[in-house]
Design a protein around this motif. Structure first.
Motif, mmCIF file in Angstrom:
data_model
loop_
_atom_site.group_PDB
_atom_site.id
_atom_site.type_symbol
_atom_site.label_atom_id
_atom_site.label_comp_id
_atom_site.label_asym_id
_atom_site.label_seq_id
_atom_site.Cartn_x
_atom_site.Cartn_y
_atom_site.Cartn_z
ATOM 1 N N UNK A 1 0.830 -1.206 0.000
ATOM 2 C CA UNK A 1 0.000 0.000 0.000
ATOM 3 C C UNK A 1 0.868 1.261 0.000
ATOM 4 N N UNK A 2 0.206 2.388 -0.176
ATOM 5 C CA UNK A 2 0.886 3.679 -0.197
ATOM 6 C C UNK A 2 1.323 4.069 1.215
ATOM 7 N N UNK A 3 2.306 4.977 1.321
ATOM 8 C CA UNK A 3 2.829 5.348 2.648
ATOM 9 C C UNK A 3 1.775 5.817 3.641
ATOM 10 N N UNK A 4 0.763 6.588 3.195
ATOM 11 C CA UNK A 4 -0.247 7.051 4.151
ATOM 12 C C UNK A 4 -1.087 5.893 4.681
ATOM 13 N N UNK A 5 -1.339 4.895 3.849
ATOM 14 C CA UNK A 5 -2.099 3.722 4.289
ATOM 15 C C UNK A 5 -1.289 2.926 5.305
ATOM 16 N N UNK A 6 0.012 2.769 5.035
ATOM 17 C CA UNK A 6 0.921 2.045 5.925
ATOM 18 C C UNK A 6 0.986 2.733 7.286
ATOM 19 N N UNK A 7 1.148 4.064 7.282
ATOM 20 C CA UNK A 7 1.281 4.827 8.514
ATOM 21 C C UNK A 7 0.048 4.669 9.400
ATOM 22 N N UNK A 8 -1.131 4.664 8.784
ATOM 23 C CA UNK A 8 -2.383 4.581 9.543
ATOM 24 C C UNK A 8 -2.550 3.245 10.253
ATOM 25 N N UNK A 9 -2.122 2.164 9.603
ATOM 26 C CA UNK A 9 -2.275 0.860 10.233
ATOM 27 C C UNK A 9 -1.756 -0.257 9.358
ATOM 28 N N UNK A 10 -0.920 -1.107 9.963
ATOM 29 C CA UNK A 10 -0.354 -2.253 9.242
ATOM 30 C C UNK A 10 -0.148 -3.398 10.207
ATOM 31 N N UNK A 11 0.103 -4.558 9.657
ATOM 32 C CA UNK A 11 0.365 -5.723 10.494
ATOM 33 C C UNK A 11 1.742 -5.563 11.147
ATOM 34 N N UNK A 12 1.852 -5.826 12.460
ATOM 35 C CA UNK A 12 3.162 -5.767 13.098
ATOM 36 C C UNK A 12 4.125 -6.725 12.395
ATOM 37 N N UNK A 13 5.329 -6.263 12.141
ATOM 38 C CA UNK A 13 6.329 -7.110 11.505
ATOM 39 C C UNK A 13 6.246 -7.161 9.997
#
Length: 111
Positions: free
Chosen positions: A24-36
């Motif tokens: 995903x794009x950086x803003x999507x990643x920053x908002x929430x992602x799977x740990x690790x």
């Protein structure tokens, strides 16, 4: 739509030791992602393919499964046989109760 030959896995089936590739794009990643998870925006994949393991279970994820399905197809066409698409993407990951982390100090969320 997905080609029938794109292998997929559900959020509850992702192995604990899988290499989770978030495209995903950086803003999507920053908002929430799977740990690790490992962040590699979709448009950077061709230039950074050497970062993607060829000898481990790789699960590719985006918000809902469309972009990650394209990346799985691209990697398979370039010799990867160890990649699968996360069915339903991060939306399904969150719905299944899998953990989320954020980078912006806000509660983790899928945007």
């Amino acid at each position: 739509m997905f080609a029938a030959n794109i292998p997929s896995v559900t959020a509850t089936e992702v192995p604990a030791d899988a290499y989770l590739l978030d495209v995903r794009e950086p803003d999507e990643w920053t908002a929430g992602h799977a740990p690790g998870a490992h962040h590699l925006p979709m448009m950077e994949v061709p230039a950074r393919m050497s970062e993607i393991p060829t000898d481990a279970d790789v699960v590719v994820v985006c918000r809902s499964g469309g972009r990650s399905g394209q990346v799985v197809g691209y990697l398979m066409n370039n010799g990867w046989d160890n990649v699968r698409n996360l069915d339903g993407g991060m939306r399904q990951w969150a719905a299944a109760g899998r953990p989320l982390a954020s980078e912006d100090g806000q509660p983790a969320r899928v945007v």
